[in-house]
Design an enzyme around this catalytic site. Structure first.
Site, PDB file in Angstrom:
ATOM      1  N   ASN A 110      -6.227   4.433  -7.235  1.00 32.96           N
ATOM      2  CA  ASN A 110      -7.429   4.980  -6.606  1.00 32.96           C
ATOM      3  C   ASN A 110      -8.386   5.465  -7.694  1.00 32.96           C
ATOM      4  OD1 ASN A 110      -9.095   5.372  -4.449  1.00 32.96           O
ATOM      5  ND2 ASN A 110      -8.409   7.440  -4.036  1.00 32.96           N
TER       6      ASN A 110
ATOM      7  N   ASP B  50      -7.758   8.165   0.495  1.00 25.53           N
ATOM      8  CA  ASP B  50      -8.278   7.068   1.318  1.00 25.53           C
ATOM      9  C   ASP B  50      -8.050   7.309   2.807  1.00 25.53           C
ATOM     10  OD1 ASP B  50      -9.458   5.644  -0.683  1.00 25.53           O
ATOM     11  OD2 ASP B  50      -7.885   4.153  -0.891  1.00 25.53           O
TER      12      ASP B  50
ATOM     13  N   GLY C 113     -13.331  -1.080  -7.102  1.00 26.49           N
ATOM     14  CA  GLY C 113     -14.565  -0.323  -6.878  1.00 26.49           C
ATOM     15  C   GLY C 113     -14.683   0.291  -5.498  1.00 26.49           C
ATOM     16  N   GLY C 114     -13.540   0.682  -4.904  1.00 24.54           N
ATOM     17  CA  GLY C 114     -13.602   1.353  -3.603  1.00 24.54           C
ATOM     18  C   GLY C 114     -14.326   0.477  -2.586  1.00 24.54           C
TER      19      GLY C 114
ATOM     20  N   SER D 289      -7.637   0.864   3.331  1.00 24.94           N
ATOM     21  CA  SER D 289      -8.128   0.441   2.015  1.00 24.94           C
ATOM     22  C   SER D 289      -9.371  -0.434   2.161  1.00 24.94           C
ATOM     23  CB  SER D 289      -7.026  -0.367   1.328  1.00 24.94           C
ATOM     24  OG  SER D 289      -7.490  -0.979   0.158  1.00 24.94           O
ATOM     25  N   SER D 290     -10.045  -0.648   1.045  1.00 30.35           N
ATOM     26  CA  SER D 290     -11.152  -1.609   1.025  1.00 30.35           C
ATOM     27  C   SER D 290     -10.827  -2.809   0.144  1.00 30.35           C
ATOM     28  CB  SER D 290     -12.421  -0.946   0.496  1.00 30.35           C
ATOM     29  OG  SER D 290     -12.829   0.092   1.351  1.00 30.35           O
TER      30      SER D 290
ATOM     31  N   THR E 136      -3.997  -0.458  -7.254  1.00 25.32           N
ATOM     32  CA  THR E 136      -4.813   0.648  -7.729  1.00 25.32           C
ATOM     33  C   THR E 136      -4.040   1.955  -7.780  1.00 25.32           C
ATOM     34  OG1 THR E 136      -6.886   1.853  -7.284  1.00 25.32           O
ATOM     35  CG2 THR E 136      -5.636   1.188  -5.376  1.00 25.32           C
TER      36      THR E 136
ATOM     37  N   ARG F 268       0.843  -1.193   0.000  1.00 26.82           N
ATOM     38  CA  ARG F 268       0.000   0.000   0.000  1.00 26.82           C
ATOM     39  C   ARG F 268       0.883   1.249   0.000  1.00 26.82           C
ATOM     40  NH1 ARG F 268      -5.108   1.773  -1.059  1.00 26.82           N
ATOM     41  NH2 ARG F 268      -6.113   2.818   0.700  1.00 26.82           N
TER      42      ARG F 268
ATOM     43  N   THR G 102      -4.656 -12.217  15.255  1.00 30.20           N
ATOM     44  CA  THR G 102      -5.729 -12.773  14.438  1.00 30.20           C
ATOM     45  C   THR G 102      -5.874 -14.255  14.758  1.00 30.20           C
ATOM     46  OG1 THR G 102      -5.089 -11.227  12.726  1.00 30.20           O
ATOM     47  CG2 THR G 102      -6.405 -13.054  12.018  1.00 30.20           C
TER      48      THR G 102
HETATM   49  O1  DON Z   1      -7.972   1.143  -1.462  1.00 29.95           O
HETATM   50  C1  DON Z   1      -9.138   1.417  -1.709  1.00 29.95           C
HETATM   51  O2  DON Z   1     -10.060   1.006  -1.053  1.00 29.95           O
HETATM   52  C2  DON Z   1      -9.450   2.283  -2.898  1.00 29.95           C
HETATM   53  N1  DON Z   1      -8.350   3.170  -3.143  1.00 29.95           N
HETATM   54  C3  DON Z   1      -9.759   1.436  -4.078  1.00 29.95           C
HETATM   55  C4  DON Z   1     -10.129   2.261  -5.273  1.00 29.95           C
HETATM   56  C5  DON Z   1     -10.842   1.530  -6.315  1.00 29.95           C
HETATM   57  O3  DON Z   1     -11.133   0.372  -6.192  1.00 29.95           O
HETATM   58  C6  DON Z   1     -11.187   2.283  -7.500  1.00 29.95           C
HETATM   59  N2  DON Z   1     -11.778   1.385  -8.443  1.00 29.95           N
HETATM   60  N3  DON Z   1     -12.386   1.411  -9.354  1.00 29.95           N
END
Ligand code: DON
Length: 578
Positions: free
Chosen positions: A407, A429, A480-481, A458-459, A405, A107, A387
């Site tokens: 982002n 983020d 997709g965030g 992150s997601s 990503t 990351r 964990t």
């Molecule tokens: O890390 C994350 O959760 C986001 N930066 C991911 C972004 C993302 O998936 C954009 N996609 N289309």
């Protein structure tokens, strides 16, 4: 070896139309009508066919899944520049054929000069445009992609493939170009306003303002030279070599934050993967600094208390409980999660079955809760970061799930002068202003505030699911965030509870809820007005417009060991097997 490469013939449009017409009501519908790609030996499922083929070629040359993932990742930086990258970061989850699991966190990291109030102006408002967390030279975290790939290659690669083998196919596409599809040509044009603010981005991605058309050959000579240097000098080229100096110089020239020291200090980290189970199937996923794994396991734990199979795959009853469970897990995301090197994340508690049982108590099967009333769970501070581990069993086939990503599409919109490298806008983020929404509408807390050297929450949710005998069953991830998490969860329950294959599981309609805003997102295709009416009667408020919930890619191993590859009907790509 005989090639059994299958191509999906039905267009997305046709698929969607058929889908609307023929999904049977009142059965555990095998929602999709598409066959997954099949391969007896190996499979690479990525969002660009050229990159998938490069990955498969590496395996044919004797490489393992890790080698193939890296080659695919490097290739995507060239042939899928909207998201594939060298200037971003992500997570790689590996399960080796011998059952070993490795989770690599590459990351992005906040530069040393970043601080809590970096994105807030003197009136206390979030800065917009240049200087913000979403666009321009302040928006980028220190990229992690090459450091992550380097670590994976050195520790978990087959040893039969050279670093050069991994880079060269991508470099060839950068020099010789590739033909732009209609979608990509249109997408680039639609980013005119933001990309054209940055001279290098305008020159490279908008053809100097003349735009590219469908069918044009897109060449990236600067990127090819960068790849050539990386090929020659290794990943260190990006962090301490000429490329690093070019990044630092461009940053300095534009008031950016990333310095040569930031680049030199960047390190990919190995984390302990999260392991949980859903109805007895082991689920392996990503720990913080991604929230994805925790939110997924917490949600699945809550859902385990319901007979989802009986509710059936596309019923209001099912969507309701999924939304309610997500509402609660996302409330916990906002309160408890951040970079584990900077803050204590109560992981063990959050993924504990008993905790899910408590959280489930407030779910009413006929009534939507209010997000404000739900809030986060009651977890005393000082919880350990450990964990729960389950026994790792032998199986055949190494699997890698990699999510990375920039982002936003095209990241910060900045291309570093002379390198062809687009930079991320991952700083968004972080909670740029704790308690206020980011670009995904996510509310996040102090644990995810900006601090130098910290990684934003992150997601991303790369996930592996094992059969009850411990062998690999399926693996998937999504873009997709925050919607990534919902997409992965719903695909997992589609396989486990609704007996779908990987293609059907990924294509089936889905919903998304993220606690705040208190609205339920449903997709434009696959939801009958009757279902929506019931959800509305339960008290769900819908987003203003329906929208797609992420795009997933996955692979499943069938009973005979055939690899089944699936690309989401919602997006591009090709699963290539042999
Ligand atoms: O890390 C994350 O959760 C986001 N930066 C991911 C972004 C993302 O998936 C954009 N996609 N289309």
């Amino acid at each position: 070896m005989r090639s059994i490469l299958y191509k999906k013939g039905i267009s997305v449009f046709l698929f969607l139309s058929l889908f609307v017409a023929f999904v049977p009501v009142g059965t555990n519908a095998r929602a999709a009508l598409r066959e997954p790609a099949r391969g007896r030996h190996a499979m690479v499922a990525s969002q660009q066919e050229l990159a998938s083929k490069i990955g498969v070629d590496i395996i044919k040359k004797g490489g393992n899944a890790v080698d193939a993932a890296i080659a695919t990742g490097i290739a995507l930086a060239v042939v899928y520049p909207e998201a594939g990258n060298l200037g971003g970061g992500g997570f790689m989850l590996i399960r080796k054929a011998n059952g070993e699991v490795h989770a690599i966190d590459y990351r992005e990291m906040a530069p040393k000069a970043a601080g809590r109030d970096l994105y807030i102006d003197k009136n206390g408002n979030l800065i917009k445009g240049e200087g913000s967390s979403t666009v321009g030279y302040h928006a980028s975290g220190v990229p992690g992609t090459l450091a992550g790939f380097d670590l994976a290659f050195k520790k978990y690669g087959s040893g039969r493939i050279t670093w050069r083998d991994l880079i060269e196919p991508a470099r060839q596409y950068a020099i010789n170009g590739y033909v732009l599809s209609n979608r990509v040509a249109n997408l680039l044009r639609s980013y005119d306003k933001s990309l054209s603010k940055y001279e290098e981005s305008k020159r490279i991605f908008l053809n100097g303002g003349h735009f590219y058309e469908e069918g044009d050959t897109f060449r990236q000579p600067d990127l090819a030279r960068t790849l050539e240097r990386i090929e020659r000098n290794g990943a260190a080229e990006f962090y301490a070599g000429e490329t690093a100096r070019m990044i630092a110089a461009d940053m300095k020239a534009h008031g950016g934050l990333i310095t040569l020291d930031d680049l030199k200090n960047y390190q990919a980290k190995e984390r302990t993967a999260l392991k949980g189970n859903y109805r007895g199937y082991e689920v392996i996923t990503m720990p913080p600094p991604s929230s994805g794994g925790i939110v997924m396991l917490e949600t699945l734990n809550m859902l385990e208390g319901y007979d989802i199979r009986k509710m059936q795959s596309n019923s209001a009853a099912k969507y309701h409980v999924v939304a309610e469970a997500l509402r609660r897990s996302f409330a916990d995301r906002a309160e408890f999660m951040g970079d584990p090197d900077f803050t204590t994340v109560p992981v063990a508690k959050l993924i504990d079955k008993k905790y899910a049982e408590e959280r489930r108590q407030s779910i009413d099967l006929k009534k939507a809760s209010s997000s404000v009333k739900v809030g986060h769970g009651d977890i005393p501070s000082g919880e350990s970061m450990d964990t729960t581990n389950f026994t790792v069993v032998d199986q055949q086939g190494t699997v890698v799930v990699n999510t990375y990503t920039l982002n936003d599409l095209y990241g910060s919109q900045v291309t570093v002068k002379g390198t062809g490298v687009l930079l991320n806008d991952e700083m968004d983020d972080f909670a740029a202003r704790p308690g206020k929404p980011n670009m995904f509408g996510l509310i996040q807390g102090e644990k995810n505030s900006v601090q130098p050297g910290k990684r934003p929450l992150s997601s991303m949710t790369p996930t592996i699911v094992l059969r009850k005998d411990g062998s690999l069953w399926f693996a998937l991830g999504a873009r997709g965030g925050p919607r990534i998490i919902s997409a992965v969860i719903e695909s997992v329950i589609n396989v486990i509870d609704h007996d779908m294959d990987i293609q059907a599981a990924i294509d089936a309609p889905r919903i998304h809820h993220q606690w705040l805003p208190d609205e339920l997102l449903y997709e434009p295709v696959g939801f009958s007005p009757d279902t929506l009416n019931i959800l509305s009667e339960y008290g769900h408020k819908f987003t203003e417009r329906p929208g797609y919930v992420a795009q997933a890619t996955g692979i499943m191993i069938d009973g005979k060991g055939v690899r089944l590859g699936a690309i989401d009907a919602r997006g591009d790509g090709e699963a290539v097997g042999y």
